[in-house]
Write a protein that holds these residues in place. Structure first.
Motif, PDB file in Angstrom:
ATOM      1  N   HIS A 370      56.550  66.939  70.641  1.00  0.00           N
ATOM      2  CA  HIS A 370      57.441  66.053  71.398  1.00  0.00           C
ATOM      3  C   HIS A 370      58.899  66.514  71.365  1.00  0.00           C
ATOM      4  O   HIS A 370      59.768  65.821  71.912  1.00  0.00           O
ATOM      5  N   LEU A 371      59.182  67.631  70.718  1.00  0.00           N
ATOM      6  CA  LEU A 371      60.579  68.029  70.512  1.00  0.00           C
ATOM      7  C   LEU A 371      61.280  68.501  71.774  1.00  0.00           C
ATOM      8  O   LEU A 371      62.492  68.286  71.932  1.00  0.00           O
ATOM      9  N   ASP A 372      60.562  69.156  72.655  1.00  0.00           N
ATOM     10  CA  ASP A 372      61.194  69.692  73.860  1.00  0.00           C
ATOM     11  C   ASP A 372      61.853  68.580  74.675  1.00  0.00           C
ATOM     12  O   ASP A 372      61.201  67.603  75.064  1.00  0.00           O
ATOM     13  N   GLY A 373      63.153  68.747  74.920  1.00  0.00           N
ATOM     14  CA  GLY A 373      63.875  67.783  75.737  1.00  0.00           C
ATOM     15  C   GLY A 373      64.145  66.463  75.052  1.00  0.00           C
ATOM     16  O   GLY A 373      64.520  65.481  75.706  1.00  0.00           O
ATOM     17  N   ASN A 374      63.968  66.404  73.745  1.00  0.00           N
ATOM     18  CA  ASN A 374      64.213  65.153  73.027  1.00  0.00           C
ATOM     19  C   ASN A 374      65.153  65.427  71.845  1.00  0.00           C
ATOM     20  O   ASN A 374      64.703  65.678  70.723  1.00  0.00           O
ATOM     21  N   TYR A 376      66.964  63.514  70.071  1.00  0.00           N
ATOM     22  CA  TYR A 376      66.879  62.552  68.963  1.00  0.00           C
ATOM     23  C   TYR A 376      65.791  62.980  67.971  1.00  0.00           C
ATOM     24  O   TYR A 376      66.028  63.022  66.755  1.00  0.00           O
ATOM     25  N   LEU A 377      64.598  63.291  68.489  1.00  0.00           N
ATOM     26  CA  LEU A 377      63.515  63.707  67.598  1.00  0.00           C
ATOM     27  C   LEU A 377      63.846  65.021  66.914  1.00  0.00           C
ATOM     28  O   LEU A 377      63.488  65.237  65.745  1.00  0.00           O
ATOM     29  N   TYR A 378      64.525  65.907  67.605  1.00  0.00           N
ATOM     30  CA  TYR A 378      64.917  67.182  66.999  1.00  0.00           C
ATOM     31  C   TYR A 378      65.895  66.931  65.851  1.00  0.00           C
ATOM     32  O   TYR A 378      65.790  67.528  64.779  1.00  0.00           O
ATOM     33  N   ILE A 418      59.041  57.688  68.944  1.00  0.00           N
ATOM     34  CA  ILE A 418      60.483  57.524  68.784  1.00  0.00           C
ATOM     35  C   ILE A 418      60.809  56.929  67.416  1.00  0.00           C
ATOM     36  O   ILE A 418      61.918  57.089  66.895  1.00  0.00           O
TER      37      ILE A 418
END
Length: 478
Positions: A370-374, A376-378, A418
């Protein structure tokens, strides 16, 4: 009285977190990089390289003899393998290394940076101990690093139950399964010493070493994560674990006499606690605690209070053995209780033990997807991937998977990526069940129909207008 020879602080053994491994390189190059990383211990600790007995110490190899070579022999090694300085004299040595089966490795060395070509072949030399025969020559730092690496790998394999299981093939980056012979060969000099070269490891042996070092590297990294996280949180939220002043006498009376005290060493209630609603929580706790063998679980402190300024709905701090649950969020309880189990159920945190690794691997794989384009999660990756956070979240997920419904547990709809909860696909559910089923929680004890959760949910609307939350997310501190 012991004589103090230095006031300098001793340096501990380095972890593998700083080691960079490129698994796309050739096996021998990867091994060389690991050996050289370990060998840096000698320079960082400022060891006298001529004092071999001080650092050539291993669990499975023994330095059995050290002999000085004469000046001619010493100069020959210097001139052949260290061409930077041909003027100064550098003493050379003949070292004898022995394994537990009394096999020997004889190697010539000195305290210089001997060229790597020396260890890749045998050299025809005439010494005072051997007349005109082929000799193995090796940089002493490389010798230390290789023997230390073999030692570390063997000891780790002997202490880790996962290595010899059939399922390890899924963890090995080479898809390998290993047997006892593979492990025992690591400390047999006749298996690791080359016919001409100083060392010659088989591909299978090198793959085993790399698999183990990658596991140790992840383990070291997880330990550092937890230690650093603990330091950060300790300085930020210590006051959350101090009993507030000016608590009303009526509240104090309930704090000293309630059902939680059967299983918690201390209970603190916020001064704004609605005591009628607290009775409902007590009643539900009597039901939900049937899940666990509470006699086997170490008693902790329980503090139900406002946590708004800590940007949290729940806190756990193992150094104080204390759970904090926000007064408006009883559903945070199971997450913090999961941390408590992690830290107290065994001498070592459960989340750092080998049988939890499959969950860490499965969780990390799904989180990273889910990291790509996120951003916050990164940004939150290090926090969410802290082993104890993975433990607490998958503990909650396990209870949901088993159909537990309680005000002390989040609903499945709230378990989103999230908030650090990956999707519960079939494979992930299987991994979670495989681990937590072994605890044999008493789910059958919850079969009784007790209309508790809805009753609490409908009446838990405690009005605290002065609380302003910065974020409606749960954070666990320790």
């Amino acid at each position: 009285m012991e004589k103090v020879t230095t006031l300098k602080k001793d340096k501990g053994t380095r972890t593998f977190t700083k080691l960079k491994i490129n698994t796309n390189e050739r096996l021998d190059k990867i091994i060389d990089s690991i050996v050289k990383f370990i060998a840096k211990d000698l320079t960082k600790q400022e060891i006298d390289l001529s004092n071999f007995k001080e650092y050539l110490i291993f669990k499975n190899f023994t330095l059995s003899a050290v002999e000085n070579l004469n000046e001619r022999e010493s100069n020959l090694i210097r001139n052949t393998f260290y061409k930077k300085d041909r003027r100064n004299f550098y003493q050379a040595y003949d070292l004898s290394i022995e394994d537990v089966n009394q096999n020997y490795l004889n190697v010539l060395t000195n305290t210089l940076d001997i060229s790597s070509k020396a260890r890749r072949g045998a050299w025809r030399m005439s010494t005072h101990t051997n007349n005109d025969c082929y000799q193995k020559i090796c940089d002493v730092k490389y010798l230390y690093g290789m023997l230390k690496l073999l030692d570390i790998t063997y000891e780790y394999c002997m202490s880790d139950n996962e290595i010899l299981t059939e399922s390890f093939g899924k963890c090995s980056i080479y898809g390998n399964c290993y047997i006892e012979e593979d492990i025992n060969n690591l400390v047999k000099l006749e298996k690791v010493v080359g016919f001409k070269s100083t060392f010659r490891l088989t591909d299978k042996m090198m793959q085993l070493i790399i698999d183990v070092i990658l596991i140790k590297q992840l383990s070291d990294y997880n330990i550092e994560r937890m230690e650093q996280y603990s330091r950060d949180i300790h300085s930020e939220v210590a006051r959350a674990f101090e009993t507030k002043k000016n608590i009303p006498q009526k509240i104090k009376s309930v704090m000293n006499n309630n059902k939680f005290l059967d299983n918690f060493s201390y209970v603190e209630l916020d001064s704004d606690t609605d005591l009628d609603k607290f009775k409902l929580v007590e009643k539900e706790f009597l039901r939900i605690k049937k899940l666990f063998d509470m006699d086997k679980i170490k008693k902790a402190e329980l503090r139900i209070r406002k946590l708004g300024k800590h940007k949290s709905l729940g806190l756990y701090y193992p150094a104080l053995n204390c759970l904090c649950v926000d007064i408006t969020s009883p559903s945070s309880f199971m997450h913090e209780f999961g941390h408590h189990l992690d830290y107290t159920y065994s001498d070592k945190p459960l989340s750092l033990q080998y049988d939890f690794r499959n969950i860490i691997r499965a969780y990390t794989k799904r989180y990273d997807s889910h990291l790509d384009g996120n951003p916050y999660l990164y940004r939150k990756r290090s926090y969410f991937l802290t082993p104890t956070e993975i433990y607490a979240r998958t503990f909650e997920m396990y209870l949901v998977i088993k159909g537990v419904s309680t005000s002390f547990l989040k609903d499945e709809d709230d378990m989103r990526i999230i908030n650090g909860y990956p999707d519960m696909d079939k494979e992930f559910i299987s991994v979670i069940n495989s681990y937590f089923d072994k605890f044999k929680f008493n789910f059958h004890e919850l079969d009784e129909k007790e209309p508790i959760k809805n009753e609490i949910t409908n009446t838990i609307d405690i009005i605290i207008e002065d609380i302003k939350y910065y974020a409606a997310k749960q954070v666990s501190f320790f």
